[in-house]
Scaffold this active site. Structure first.
Site, PDB file in Angstrom:
ATOM      1  N   ASP A  19       7.562 -85.965  90.304  1.00 19.16           N
ATOM      2  CA  ASP A  19       6.582 -85.605  91.330  1.00 19.16           C
ATOM      3  C   ASP A  19       5.934 -86.891  91.838  1.00 19.16           C
ATOM      4  OD1 ASP A  19       5.179 -83.287  92.706  1.00 19.16           O
ATOM      5  OD2 ASP A  19       3.472 -84.482  92.025  1.00 19.16           O
ATOM      6  N   GLU A  21       2.444 -88.407  94.241  1.00 17.49           N
ATOM      7  CA  GLU A  21       1.234 -88.228  95.042  1.00 17.49           C
ATOM      8  C   GLU A  21       1.266 -89.309  96.115  1.00 17.49           C
ATOM      9  OE1 GLU A  21      -0.706 -85.702  94.849  1.00 17.49           O
ATOM     10  OE2 GLU A  21       0.147 -84.901  92.992  1.00 17.49           O
ATOM     11  N   HIS A 161      -2.259 -81.444  91.095  1.00 18.83           N
ATOM     12  CA  HIS A 161      -2.421 -82.517  92.076  1.00 18.83           C
ATOM     13  C   HIS A 161      -2.548 -83.882  91.419  1.00 18.83           C
ATOM     14  CE1 HIS A 161      -2.490 -79.545  95.166  1.00 18.83           C
ATOM     15  NE2 HIS A 161      -3.572 -78.954  94.660  1.00 18.83           N
ATOM     16  N   ASP A 166       1.745 -82.175  87.762  1.00 21.58           N
ATOM     17  CA  ASP A 166       2.632 -81.327  88.557  1.00 21.58           C
ATOM     18  C   ASP A 166       4.078 -81.417  88.078  1.00 21.58           C
ATOM     19  OD1 ASP A 166       0.494 -80.502  90.010  1.00 21.58           O
ATOM     20  OD2 ASP A 166       0.980 -81.607  91.836  1.00 21.58           O
TER      21      ASP A 166
END
Length: 710
Positions: A19, A21, A161, A166
Site C-alpha cells: 500500500d 500513501e 490510512h 492498510d
C-alpha cells in the site's frame, strides 16, 4: 514452485501485500510519502518481516487536505529519504513474489511514475486486486472500499490510512476472500486473474483514471511452458517391476553373528525382521529392518559382545514401505525425504512382498517433480497439501512432453489423488484427537472409488470416497466417529482443490460408510433387490481401492462383492440400463460440438467405462482398469474381440485428448473439464477422434451380446 506460477492455489500463496500513501489521488501528479508491505507465506500472514518507510517527496509540499486523511505532513517527512534512496530495498523486499493490493492499479501507476522520475528501471510485477476479487465473490455488495470489505468479512481494520495498516488489512481481507472465491470455482492464481479480467467496465474505469491494469494475463514463460525434462522411467514403471523378491527375513531372536553371515551369503545390505518365524504374510507394521550400518554401529558400541545380541534389539521398526503397484517415483521421493537407503514393498493388505534399496534405484534419474509424492505425504495441514497438489498439472504437462500416454499419466494422477486422500485422513485423525474424540474406535480402511480406484483420473475431478470399518452398527458409536472423520476429510480435500462430490459419494454421508457386515448387506441389496434408480452411483463401488488404514478390509469386501455378483445377469444388466451414447458424428463425418467443444466423457468415455465394468462383473474379471477389464473379458470370449480392441483404443484416445486440453486450459486460468476444443486438434488427432467416436457407437449392442452370451 514459483510463487508467481498461475497454478499456485490461492489457499497457500506466497505474496507481498502493498500500500502507498501519497500527496494526491491523481497518479499522473501525486508523489509517494509512505511505502509499506507485508508478507503472506503459505497462505498465512507472516508475523515479521514487514516493510514501512516514510518518504520525502522532493520539493513538493503535502497538501493539507491529504494530511487530514493520512496524518502525514511536511515536518514528518522532512528528514526521510527519497523514493530513489528507498526503492532498491523495497524492490528486494518484493523479489519475484505475487503482489496484492486494494485498488492496486493506483499503487502500480504511482510506483512506475516514481521510478520514471528517478531514472530507475520499472518491471511490472504480477498482481491481484482485492477490490476486483471481492466483486467476483460478492457482485451485489453495496460498496467495495476497504472499510466495506473489512466489515463484510469480519476483518478488523486497524491503522486505516497508514500504508502499513492498510497493507495489513488488505492481507487479511484477501485471506478471508479465498474460501468465498473457492465457492465460485476460483482456486488458483490463473483462475483469479481470468475472472478479474472479465470485469471490463471496472478495469476500463481504472485505466481512464491513469491507473495501470490491476490484473493482466501474463504470457507463459519458456520456463513454465517447457519445464525441465526428467527421466520418465520412474513414472512408467512400478515398484514391483524392480523390487527384490522375495525379501530376506530373519527372526527377531536371531543373533547379530548369524545375521551378518546371512548378509554375506545373500550378498545383500539389509534383512527384514519378523517377530516370529515366517515365510510370508508379515505386515510392514510388525516388521523391522537391520542394515549393515546398524550391525557396524552395534559392534562399535558393544564390541565382540554385540555378535551374541538378538537383531530385534538393534532393528529399526516399523518398516518404512511403499506399495508394490505404486510408481517408482514414490519410492525415490520417500528415500530422499527420510534419508533412508532401504524400503519394504507391500501388497494391498499391507504384507511385505519385496524389498527396494538405493542400489536398485541408482540407475534412475529424477527431476524436481519427483518430490510431488512425498510432499503430499509430508504435508501437515490443508495449505501445505495445496502447495504440493498444485504441482500436479505441471507434472502432467512434463509427462506429456516426455511422450507418456494419457492412460499412463492418468495412473500417476490417480495414485497421487489416493495419496492426497490418505494424507487428508491423517490430518483428520489428528484433528479428531486434538478435539477430544480420541483414536479410531476400530480398524478401518478409507477407500477411493470410480476413476481414482481404476487409475483413470484426470485433472478435472471431484471426491469419490468411502469408509469400511471393522464392526459397528449404522448410527452407532463407531459410525458416528467415522462420520466426523469423513466430514474432516471431505472439507480438507475441498480446501485443497478436490471439490465435494456433487452426487454425495463421500464417507461423510451415511450410504458411503459402514462396517464390513453393513457393506456386505448393502451389496446384497444392490445385487438382489435394486431398481435402476437405486444404482446411480453403486457401480463405482466395484472400482474401490484402499488408500489408508487396513487394506485387508477393502480387499475382503471387494472380493465378497464380486463373488455375490457372479452369475447375477440381472444386476449386470441394471448397471448398463442407463448407458446412452449420443450421436457425436454428423452425417458427412463432422464432429458435433457446442461452442466449439465436444464433451468426450459424455460422448463415449462414461458409457465405455460403465460397459467394461459391467462385463468385468459378469465374467468375474477382478481387474480395476478399463483396459485390463476389456482384456480380461477378451481372454474369456471368442467373439467381438476386434470390437473390444477398438474400445481399448478409443479410451486411450479420449484420455489423451482430454488431458492435453486440461493442461492447456489450466495454464490459461480455465477450470479443467472433459470438453475438448476440436479446432485445436491436429489432423492426426481428429482422425483418431473420429475412429474413437465410431467405435463407441457399438457399445450398447456389444454389451448386450456379451452380457447374455452363454
Amino acid at each position: 514452485m514459483d510463487s508467481t506460477s498461475g497454478g499456485v492455489p490461492l489457499l497457500s500463496l506466497d505474496a507481498v501485500v502493498i500500500d502507498t500513501e501519497t500527496t494526491g489521488l491523481d497518479p499522473r501528479k501525486a508523489r509517494v510519502i509512505e511505502l509499506a508491505g507485508v508478507r503472506l507465506s503459505g497462505g498465512k500472514l507472516a508475523g515479521d518481516g514487514a516493510f514501512r518507510q516514510l518518504l520525502r517527496p522532493g520539493a513538493e509540499k503535502i497538501p493539507a487536505e491529504t494530511t487530514r486523511i493520512h496524518g502525514i505532513d511536511d515536518a514528518m517527512v522532512a528528514q526521510s529519504p527519497t523514493f530513489a534512496d528507498v526503492w532498491p530495498d523495497f524492490h528486494r523486499f518484493l523479489g519475484q513474489a505475487m503482489v496484492i493490493g486494494h485498488t492496486v492499479g493506483f499503487d502500480l501507476a504511482i510506483l512506475k511514475r516514481e521510478c520514471d522520475l528517478a531514472g530507475l528501471p520499472w518491471l511490472r510485477p504480477r498482481t491481484l486486486d482485492t477490490r476486483l476479487l471481492a466483486q467476483i465473490a460478492a457482485p451485489d455488495l453495496a460498496g467495495y472500499t476497504l472499510e466495506n470489505l473489512a466489515a463484510w468479512l469480519g476483518v478488523v481494520a486497524a491503522g486505516r490510512h497508514s500504508a502499513l495498516g492498510d497493507a495489513t488489512t488488505t492481507a487479511r481481507v484477501f485471506l478471508a476472500l479465498v474460501p468465498k472465491l473457492r465457492d465460485h470455482g476460483i482456486r488458483t492464481v490463473a483462475e483469479a486473474e481470468r475472472a478479474c479480467l472479465a470485469l471490463t467496465s471496472v478495469l476500463d474505469g481504472q485505466a481512464q483514471s491513469g491507473w495501470i491494469e490491476a490484473v493482466e494475463a501474463p504470457a507463459r514463460t519458456d520456463a513454465e511452458r517447457t519445464l525441465k525434462r526428467f527421466d520418465s522411467y520412474a513414472y512408467r514403471h512400478r515398484n514391483r517391476d524392480i523390487m527384490r523378491v522375495p525379501p530376506v527375513f530373519v527372526e527377531s531372536g536371531a543373533s547379530v553373528h548369524d545375521t551378518l553371515a546371512r548378509l554375506a551369503s545373500e550378498k545383500i545390505s539389509a534383512v527384514y525382521v519378523a517377530p516370529h518365524a515366517a515365510s510370508g504374510g508379515v505386515k510392514a507394521a510388525e516388521a523391522g529392518i537391520v542394515t549393515e550400518r546398524d550391525l557396524l554401529r552395534a559392534i562399535a558400541r558393544f564390541g565382540a559382545a554385540a555378535l551374541d545380541l538378538p537383531v530385534g534389539q538393534i532393528m529399526s521398526r516399523p518398516l518404512t514401505a511403499v506399495p508394490a503397484d505404486a510408481f517408482v517415483y514414490r519410492a525415490i521421493g520417500r528415500m530422499n525425504r527420510l534419508k533412508t537407503r532401504h524400503l519394504g514393498v507391500v501388497d494391498e493388505t499391507g504384507s511385505v512382498v519385496g524389498a527396494l534399496s538405493a542400489r536398485d534405484l541408482l540407475r534412475l534419474r529424477a527431476g524436481e517433480a519427483i518430490s510431488l509424492g512425498d510432499e503430499i505425504d509430508d504435508a501437515a495441514d490443508a495449505p501445505a497439501l495445496a502447495v504440493a497438489w498444485a504441482k500436479l498439472p505441471r507434472v502432467a504437462e512434463s509427462l506429456l512432453a516426455e511422450g507418456l500416454s494419457g492412460r499412463d499419466i492418468a495412473e500417476v494422477i490417480s495414485r497421487e489423488l489416493g495419496a492426497l486422500t490418505r494424507q487428508a485422513a491423517v490430518i483428520a485423525e489428528r484433528i479428531m484427537r486434538e478435539r477430544g474424540h480420541g483414536d479410531p474406535p476400530c480398524g478401518y480402511a478409507l477407500i477411493v472409488l470410480g476413476s481414482a480406484g481404476r487409475g483413470e483420473s484426470l485433472l478435472a475431478m471431484d471426491q469419490d470416497n468411502a469408509v469400511i470399518f471393522e464392526h459397528g452398527e449404522p448410527d452407532g458409536e463407531q459410525d458416528r466417529w467415522f462420520a466426523a472423520l469423513g466430514t474432516h476429510v471431505a472439507d480438507i480435500l475441498h480446501e485443497v482443490g478436490v471439490p465435494y462430490c456433487k452426487g454425495g459419494v463421500m464417507a461423510s454421508n451415511a450410504p458411503w460408510r459402514g462396517s464390513v457386515a453393513t457393506w456386505k448387506d448393502r451389496v446384497d441389496h444392490w445385487i438382489t433387490r435394486s431398481r435402476p434408480a437405486d444404482l446411480l452411483s453403486v457401480d463405482i463401488f466395484f472400482d474401490l481401492r484402499a488408500v489408508c488404514g487396513d487394506g485387508g478390509l477393502a480387499v475382503a469386501v471387494r472380493q465378497a462383492a464380486f463373488a455375490a455378483a457372479e452369475g447375477e445377469l440381472a444386476f449386470a444388466k441394471l448397471l448398463v440400463e442407463g448407458i446412452s451414447i449420443p450421436a457425436s458424428l454428423k452425417l458427412f463425418g463432422g464432429i458435433r460440438t457446442e461452442a466449439g467443444r465436444i464433451d468426450l466423457k459424455a460422448a463415449g468415455l462414461f458409457g465405455l467405462v460403465a460397459a467394461a465394468r459391467a462385463l468385468a462383473i459378469r465374467y468375474h474379471v477382478m481387474d480395476r482398469s478399463t483396459q485390463a477389464r476389456l482384456a480380461g473379458v477378451k481372454a474369456l470370449v471368442d467373439v467381438s474381440q476386434s470390437d473390444l480392441d477398438a474400445l481399448v483404443e478409443a479410451q486411450g484416445v479420449f484420455l489423451d485428448l482430454i488431458l492435453s486440453q486440461q493442461v492447456e486450459d489450466i495454464a490459461h486460468g480455465i477450470p479443467p473439464s472433459n470438453t475438448v476444443s476440436v479446432k485445436r486438434l491436429t489432423a492426426r488427432d481428429r482422425d483418431r477422434l473420429h475412429a474413437a467416436l465410431r467405435a463407441v457407437t457399438a457399445i450398447n449392442a456389444l454389451t448386450r451380446d456379451l452380457l447374455f452370451r452363454q
